[in-house]
Design a protein around this motif. Sequence first.
Motif, PDB file in Angstrom:
ATOM      1  N   GLU A  90      -5.692   2.968 -23.241  1.00 24.79           N
ATOM      2  CA  GLU A  90      -4.548   2.110 -23.518  1.00 24.79           C
ATOM      3  C   GLU A  90      -3.412   2.458 -22.579  1.00 24.79           C
ATOM      4  N   VAL A  91      -2.977   1.482 -21.820  1.00 20.03           N
ATOM      5  CA  VAL A  91      -1.835   1.665 -20.943  1.00 20.03           C
ATOM      6  C   VAL A  91      -0.855   0.547 -21.249  1.00 20.03           C
ATOM      7  N   ASN A  92       0.342   0.939 -21.648  1.00 16.19           N
ATOM      8  CA  ASN A  92       1.337  -0.042 -22.045  1.00 16.19           C
ATOM      9  C   ASN A  92       2.197  -0.509 -20.888  1.00 16.19           C
ATOM     10  N   ALA A  93       2.189   0.211 -19.820  1.00 16.61           N
ATOM     11  CA  ALA A  93       3.107  -0.127 -18.741  1.00 16.61           C
ATOM     12  C   ALA A  93       2.406  -0.043 -17.393  1.00 16.61           C
ATOM     13  N   GLU A  94       2.775  -0.973 -16.520  1.00 15.75           N
ATOM     14  CA  GLU A  94       2.315  -0.894 -15.142  1.00 15.75           C
ATOM     15  C   GLU A  94       3.062   0.251 -14.467  1.00 15.75           C
ATOM     16  N   LEU A  95       2.419   0.851 -13.523  1.00 14.88           N
ATOM     17  CA  LEU A  95       3.039   1.945 -12.792  1.00 14.88           C
ATOM     18  C   LEU A  95       4.083   1.367 -11.849  1.00 14.88           C
ATOM     19  N   ASP A  96       5.330   1.747 -12.019  1.00 17.72           N
ATOM     20  CA  ASP A  96       6.374   1.377 -11.062  1.00 17.72           C
ATOM     21  C   ASP A  96       7.393   2.506 -10.983  1.00 17.72           C
ATOM     22  N   LEU A  97       8.252   2.424  -9.998  1.00 16.70           N
ATOM     23  CA  LEU A  97       9.181   3.521  -9.733  1.00 16.70           C
ATOM     24  C   LEU A  97      10.160   3.745 -10.886  1.00 16.70           C
ATOM     25  N   LYS A  98      10.567   2.683 -11.565  1.00 15.75           N
ATOM     26  CA  LYS A  98      11.508   2.819 -12.682  1.00 15.75           C
ATOM     27  C   LYS A  98      10.859   3.621 -13.816  1.00 15.75           C
ATOM     28  N   ILE A  99       9.626   3.302 -14.150  1.00  9.95           N
ATOM     29  CA  ILE A  99       8.910   4.019 -15.220  1.00  9.95           C
ATOM     30  C   ILE A  99       8.670   5.469 -14.818  1.00  9.95           C
ATOM     31  N   LEU A 100       8.283   5.680 -13.568  1.00 11.04           N
ATOM     32  CA  LEU A 100       8.056   7.048 -13.097  1.00 11.04           C
ATOM     33  C   LEU A 100       9.345   7.870 -13.167  1.00 11.04           C
ATOM     34  N   LEU A 141       0.836  -1.201   0.000  1.00 10.62           N
ATOM     35  CA  LEU A 141       0.000   0.000   0.000  1.00 10.62           C
ATOM     36  C   LEU A 141       0.874   1.255   0.000  1.00 10.62           C
ATOM     37  N   ARG A 142       1.951   1.245   0.779  1.00  6.92           N
ATOM     38  CA  ARG A 142       2.855   2.400   0.827  1.00  6.92           C
ATOM     39  C   ARG A 142       3.490   2.654  -0.537  1.00  6.92           C
ATOM     40  N   CYS A 143       3.905   1.571  -1.183  1.00  2.01           N
ATOM     41  CA  CYS A 143       4.531   1.705  -2.497  1.00  2.01           C
ATOM     42  C   CYS A 143       3.543   2.306  -3.492  1.00  2.01           C
ATOM     43  N   ARG A 144       2.318   1.796  -3.502  1.00  5.26           N
ATOM     44  CA  ARG A 144       1.300   2.315  -4.421  1.00  5.26           C
ATOM     45  C   ARG A 144       0.988   3.775  -4.113  1.00  5.26           C
ATOM     46  N   ALA A 145       0.947   4.122  -2.820  1.00  3.76           N
ATOM     47  CA  ALA A 145       0.674   5.513  -2.430  1.00  3.76           C
ATOM     48  C   ALA A 145       1.775   6.442  -2.943  1.00  3.76           C
ATOM     49  N   ILE A 146       3.022   6.024  -2.831  1.00  3.13           N
ATOM     50  CA  ILE A 146       4.130   6.852  -3.313  1.00  3.13           C
ATOM     51  C   ILE A 146       4.100   6.938  -4.832  1.00  3.13           C
ATOM     52  N   GLN A 147       3.836   5.810  -5.505  1.00  2.00           N
ATOM     53  CA  GLN A 147       3.766   5.815  -6.970  1.00  2.00           C
ATOM     54  C   GLN A 147       2.696   6.787  -7.462  1.00  2.00           C
ATOM     55  N   GLU A 148       1.503   6.714  -6.875  1.00  2.57           N
ATOM     56  CA  GLU A 148       0.431   7.615  -7.302  1.00  2.57           C
ATOM     57  C   GLU A 148       0.740   9.061  -6.942  1.00  2.57           C
ATOM     58  N   SER A 149       1.410   9.284  -5.828  1.00  2.88           N
ATOM     59  CA  SER A 149       1.796  10.650  -5.453  1.00  2.88           C
ATOM     60  C   SER A 149       2.779  11.231  -6.469  1.00  2.88           C
ATOM     61  N   ILE A 150       3.748  10.413  -6.890  1.00  5.72           N
ATOM     62  CA  ILE A 150       4.701  10.862  -7.903  1.00  5.72           C
ATOM     63  C   ILE A 150       3.957  11.173  -9.198  1.00  5.72           C
ATOM     64  N   LEU A 151       3.061  10.278  -9.588  1.00  6.39           N
ATOM     65  CA  LEU A 151       2.272  10.481 -10.807  1.00  6.39           C
ATOM     66  C   LEU A 151       1.474  11.786 -10.728  1.00  6.39           C
ATOM     67  N   LEU A 152       0.845  12.043  -9.599  1.00 11.69           N
ATOM     68  CA  LEU A 152       0.054  13.271  -9.444  1.00 11.69           C
ATOM     69  C   LEU A 152       0.943  14.514  -9.519  1.00 11.69           C
ATOM     70  N   HIS A 153       2.138  14.448  -8.957  1.00 11.69           N
ATOM     71  CA  HIS A 153       3.044  15.595  -9.053  1.00 11.69           C
ATOM     72  C   HIS A 153       3.519  15.793 -10.490  1.00 11.69           C
ATOM     73  N   LEU A 154       3.777  14.704 -11.207  1.00 12.90           N
ATOM     74  CA  LEU A 154       4.176  14.831 -12.616  1.00 12.90           C
ATOM     75  C   LEU A 154       3.046  15.433 -13.443  1.00 12.90           C
ATOM     76  N   TYR A 155       1.821  14.969 -13.194  1.00 13.56           N
ATOM     77  CA  TYR A 155       0.683  15.517 -13.927  1.00 13.56           C
ATOM     78  C   TYR A 155       0.505  17.010 -13.603  1.00 13.56           C
ATOM     79  N   THR A 156       0.637  17.349 -12.340  1.00 10.47           N
ATOM     80  CA  THR A 156       0.482  18.747 -11.930  1.00 10.47           C
ATOM     81  C   THR A 156       1.584  19.612 -12.552  1.00 10.47           C
ATOM     82  N   ALA A 157       2.801  19.078 -12.642  1.00  5.24           N
ATOM     83  CA  ALA A 157       3.884  19.806 -13.308  1.00  5.24           C
ATOM     84  C   ALA A 157       3.532  20.035 -14.776  1.00  5.24           C
ATOM     85  N   PHE A 158       2.966  19.018 -15.430  1.00  5.02           N
ATOM     86  CA  PHE A 158       2.540  19.159 -16.828  1.00  5.02           C
ATOM     87  C   PHE A 158       1.463  20.235 -16.954  1.00  5.02           C
TER      88      PHE A 158
END
Length: 174
Positions: free
Chosen positions: A143-153, A33-50
């Motif tokens: 369409e999503v080609n990749a699972e969300l993980d820290l390497k992709i982020l 759960l912690r890993c998923r929370a951090i992954q989604e937090s990173i994703l949200l910050h990237l989206y907000t930066a965009f």
Amino acid sequence: MRTHLSLVNQKLGFASTLLLLAADSELISVGSLRCRAIQESILLHLYTAFHFYQRELAELNGIKMPELIDSMDSLVNGLNQLGKQPSEVLELQSICAEKGSWLNQLLNQYKLIFISPPKAVEKKAFVQEGMIELVDVSQDTIEVNAELDLKILAEWLNEFKALILRHRETGAEY
């Protein structure tokens, strides 16, 4: 005053910090759960930066109220009204539309956060032999080609930083 430039930098800084925290932490196991929370937090910050980067481009190109820009379409429409087609915006449009590109994947992963899981379809106890089951294909799928993980982020973050730095360097030359 270029407030959106600072906001873009701040959000990218937040994403970088979370990536470092996740890589450094022994408390985060993959799939937790912690890993998923951090992954989604990173994703949200990237989206907000965009999101703020679109406003930064609006601000740089003379759109009077850049805070009203909330999508690529609104950015392009605002620039069209001014008779402008900056190469930075054309590149962003192209990367957004290119299936499998880092930005296309980022935007699709962001949309997935807000999609409710599908309701389980009940199977009939008795399926008639020789009959083909109906499947609803009318649903829009992302369409999503990749699972969300820290390497992709981390890759998305690096691609985004490189794009922004290149755009800003080009803009500084003029």
